[in-house]
Design a protein around this motif. Sequence first.
Motif, PDB file in Angstrom:
ATOM      1  N   GLY A 160       6.590   3.328  10.784  1.00 36.90           N
ATOM      2  CA  GLY A 160       6.209   1.919  10.966  1.00 36.90           C
ATOM      3  C   GLY A 160       7.102   1.239  11.994  1.00 36.90           C
ATOM      4  N   TYR A 161       8.400   1.534  11.913  1.00 32.31           N
ATOM      5  CA  TYR A 161       9.363   0.972  12.866  1.00 32.31           C
ATOM      6  C   TYR A 161       9.028   1.414  14.293  1.00 32.31           C
ATOM      7  CZ  TYR A 161      13.850  -0.329  14.936  1.00 32.31           C
ATOM      8  OH  TYR A 161      14.811  -0.893  15.734  1.00 32.31           O
ATOM      9  N   PRO A 167       3.255   7.277   3.928  1.00 31.00           N
ATOM     10  CA  PRO A 167       3.997   6.030   4.182  1.00 31.00           C
ATOM     11  C   PRO A 167       5.442   6.338   4.592  1.00 31.00           C
ATOM     12  CG  PRO A 167       2.721   5.842   2.161  1.00 31.00           C
ATOM     13  CD  PRO A 167       2.651   7.282   2.588  1.00 31.00           C
ATOM     14  N   SER A 168       5.907   5.688   5.630  1.00 25.05           N
ATOM     15  CA  SER A 168       7.225   5.989   6.202  1.00 25.05           C
ATOM     16  C   SER A 168       7.765   4.760   6.914  1.00 25.05           C
ATOM     17  CB  SER A 168       7.062   7.151   7.190  1.00 25.05           C
ATOM     18  OG  SER A 168       8.093   7.136   8.168  1.00 25.05           O
ATOM     19  N   LEU A 169       8.979   4.373   6.559  1.00 23.29           N
ATOM     20  CA  LEU A 169       9.626   3.238   7.241  1.00 23.29           C
ATOM     21  C   LEU A 169       9.835   3.546   8.718  1.00 23.29           C
ATOM     22  CD1 LEU A 169      12.260   2.517   4.495  1.00 23.29           C
ATOM     23  CD2 LEU A 169      10.722   0.768   5.411  1.00 23.29           C
ATOM     24  N   ALA A 201       5.906  -0.367  15.813  1.00 25.55           N
ATOM     25  CA  ALA A 201       6.152  -1.746  16.261  1.00 25.55           C
ATOM     26  C   ALA A 201       7.062  -1.788  17.481  1.00 25.55           C
ATOM     27  CB  ALA A 201       6.746  -2.575  15.123  1.00 25.55           C
ATOM     28  N   SER A 210      -1.707   0.949   5.531  1.00 25.37           N
ATOM     29  CA  SER A 210      -1.128  -0.393   5.651  1.00 25.37           C
ATOM     30  C   SER A 210      -1.973  -1.312   6.520  1.00 25.37           C
ATOM     31  CB  SER A 210       0.270  -0.278   6.274  1.00 25.37           C
ATOM     32  OG  SER A 210       0.759  -1.561   6.609  1.00 25.37           O
ATOM     33  N   ARG A 214       0.813  -1.229   0.000  1.00 24.48           N
ATOM     34  CA  ARG A 214       0.000   0.000   0.000  1.00 24.48           C
ATOM     35  C   ARG A 214       0.841   1.272   0.000  1.00 24.48           C
ATOM     36  NH1 ARG A 214      -5.402  -1.898   3.428  1.00 24.48           N
ATOM     37  NH2 ARG A 214      -5.334  -3.995   2.625  1.00 24.48           N
ATOM     38  N   PHE A 257      -3.053  -8.942   8.710  1.00 19.34           N
ATOM     39  CA  PHE A 257      -2.158  -8.682   9.852  1.00 19.34           C
ATOM     40  C   PHE A 257      -1.833  -9.974  10.604  1.00 19.34           C
ATOM     41  CE2 PHE A 257      -1.564  -7.898  14.389  1.00 19.34           C
ATOM     42  CZ  PHE A 257      -0.477  -7.043  14.360  1.00 19.34           C
ATOM     43  N   ASN A 290      -4.130   4.397   0.929  1.00 14.53           N
ATOM     44  CA  ASN A 290      -4.539   3.141   1.544  1.00 14.53           C
ATOM     45  C   ASN A 290      -3.634   2.849   2.730  1.00 14.53           C
ATOM     46  OD1 ASN A 290      -6.497   2.435  -0.604  1.00 14.53           O
ATOM     47  ND2 ASN A 290      -4.637   2.515  -1.847  1.00 14.53           N
ATOM     48  N   PRO A 342       9.332   3.917   0.701  1.00 16.28           N
ATOM     49  CA  PRO A 342       8.877   4.115   2.085  1.00 16.28           C
ATOM     50  C   PRO A 342       7.544   3.402   2.325  1.00 16.28           C
ATOM     51  CG  PRO A 342       9.656   6.186   1.176  1.00 16.28           C
ATOM     52  CD  PRO A 342       9.596   5.197   0.024  1.00 16.28           C
ATOM     53  N   SER A 343       7.449   2.674   3.423  1.00 17.04           N
ATOM     54  CA  SER A 343       6.286   1.836   3.691  1.00 17.04           C
ATOM     55  C   SER A 343       6.132   1.639   5.192  1.00 17.04           C
ATOM     56  CB  SER A 343       6.501   0.476   3.011  1.00 17.04           C
ATOM     57  OG  SER A 343       5.755  -0.537   3.640  1.00 17.04           O
ATOM     58  N   LEU A 344       4.946   1.932   5.698  1.00 11.96           N
ATOM     59  CA  LEU A 344       4.667   1.704   7.125  1.00 11.96           C
ATOM     60  C   LEU A 344       4.786   0.233   7.471  1.00 11.96           C
ATOM     61  CD1 LEU A 344       1.590   4.040   7.358  1.00 11.96           C
ATOM     62  CD2 LEU A 344       3.563   4.233   8.871  1.00 11.96           C
ATOM     63  N   GLY A 345       4.218  -0.628   6.600  1.00 10.37           N
ATOM     64  CA  GLY A 345       4.212  -2.057   6.878  1.00 10.37           C
ATOM     65  C   GLY A 345       5.618  -2.636   6.978  1.00 10.37           C
ATOM     66  N   VAL A 346       6.491  -2.240   6.047  1.00 10.27           N
ATOM     67  CA  VAL A 346       7.862  -2.764   6.052  1.00 10.27           C
ATOM     68  C   VAL A 346       8.598  -2.294   7.312  1.00 10.27           C
ATOM     69  CG1 VAL A 346      10.067  -2.777   4.833  1.00 10.27           C
ATOM     70  CG2 VAL A 346       7.942  -3.003   3.542  1.00 10.27           C
ATOM     71  N   GLY A 347       8.432  -1.019   7.675  1.00 10.77           N
ATOM     72  CA  GLY A 347       9.055  -0.519   8.898  1.00 10.77           C
ATOM     73  C   GLY A 347       8.562  -1.284  10.122  1.00 10.77           C
ATOM     74  N   TYR A 348       7.244  -1.529  10.140  1.00 12.75           N
ATOM     75  CA  TYR A 348       6.646  -2.288  11.246  1.00 12.75           C
ATOM     76  C   TYR A 348       7.241  -3.697  11.322  1.00 12.75           C
ATOM     77  CZ  TYR A 348       3.058  -4.292  14.274  1.00 12.75           C
ATOM     78  OH  TYR A 348       2.409  -4.915  15.319  1.00 12.75           O
ATOM     79  N   GLU A 349       7.334  -4.361  10.181  1.00 15.03           N
ATOM     80  CA  GLU A 349       7.836  -5.740  10.138  1.00 15.03           C
ATOM     81  C   GLU A 349       9.302  -5.833  10.583  1.00 15.03           C
ATOM     82  OE1 GLU A 349       4.769  -7.190   6.615  1.00 15.03           O
ATOM     83  OE2 GLU A 349       6.584  -6.111   6.107  1.00 15.03           O
ATOM     84  N   ILE A 350      10.083  -4.822  10.206  1.00 16.75           N
ATOM     85  CA  ILE A 350      11.495  -4.813  10.608  1.00 16.75           C
ATOM     86  C   ILE A 350      11.617  -4.720  12.134  1.00 16.75           C
ATOM     87  CG2 ILE A 350      13.622  -3.416  10.550  1.00 16.75           C
ATOM     88  CD1 ILE A 350      12.920  -2.813   7.556  1.00 16.75           C
ATOM     89  N   MET A 380      -0.819  -3.589   8.233  1.00 15.70           N
ATOM     90  CA  MET A 380      -0.082  -3.822   9.482  1.00 15.70           C
ATOM     91  C   MET A 380      -0.468  -2.794  10.549  1.00 15.70           C
ATOM     92  SD  MET A 380       1.348  -6.484   8.431  1.00 15.70           S
ATOM     93  CE  MET A 380       2.442  -7.011   9.735  1.00 15.70           C
TER      94      MET A 380
END
Lengths: 142, 142
Positions: free
Chosen positions: B88-89, B83-85, B92, B113, A18, A63, B111, A83-91, B115
């Motif tokens: 998101g980091y 969207p921002s890494l 989490a 995320s 997204r 999720f 949209n 840049p992606s919220l989800g990827v940052g969250y997953e890391i 997550m």
Amino acid sequence: MDPEIKEEMKIYFAASIRGGRDYARDYKKIISQLSIYGKVLTEHIADNKLNDRGEDISENTIFERDTKWLRESDIIVAEVTQPSLGVGYEIALGESLGKKIVCLFKQQSGNLSAMIKGNRKLEVLEYESVNEIPAKLKQVFQ
Amino acid sequence: MDPEIKEEMKIYFAASIRGGRDYARDYKKIISQLSIYGKVLTEHIADNKLNDRGEDISENTIFERDTKWLRESDIIVAEVTQPSLGVGYEIALGESLGKKIVCLFKQQSGNLSAMIKGNRKLEVLEYESVNEIPAKLKQVFQ
């Protein structure tokens, strides 16, 4: 590495959905390379039909499924160019679980977050072209 | 809420820097509102001079400072429209530390995320205009 171990390795590939699909073709090539070394749990990220609206199932289903896969994985490979919220969250979730995490970043595409680039627990591999990915991943998995 | 408690509350405001500064003016207004309820540890996010190259100090210095602030905070308020890494980091990491986390998302901007949206441990407040922020934050902090 022993071929039997390779077959059993579970790889969580994290990349933007997204946050934007600018690099979706690269994701496909990266997943194809990762498949040499193990089972890629998140293969759907390379799906051409997947756009930035994401999958057509509930957000909570996504999720729960993705965090379950992440917990089961042996290694997380994150493409961090978009840049992606989800990827940052997953890391960060992976880090809190003590997972090995490798980040792939396309040089000259923008400015990588300090939360990734400044985090000494992450291995960040920079590349200019997706053609360099096979050699980069070989270094990671051998 | 007792005024003395308000003064001591430490608020970690998370928002995009290197992911893009499209909403930087909104961040300034949100930080101004958050200051009513406590000390905003990350006030520099509203700095007009801050662009998507980020601060002119080492990434590791930023990482160590920001994660220290995050650990010290009583609540995390994250603006998740861009969207921002890093954001998101931070979400989490905050979740793994058991922090209360409130996400602010501007409707119709894209949209969110899965997550974030599919994560039942987060409180996501949607808004259309930054003018709605004072009332939204009042609900959070009262």
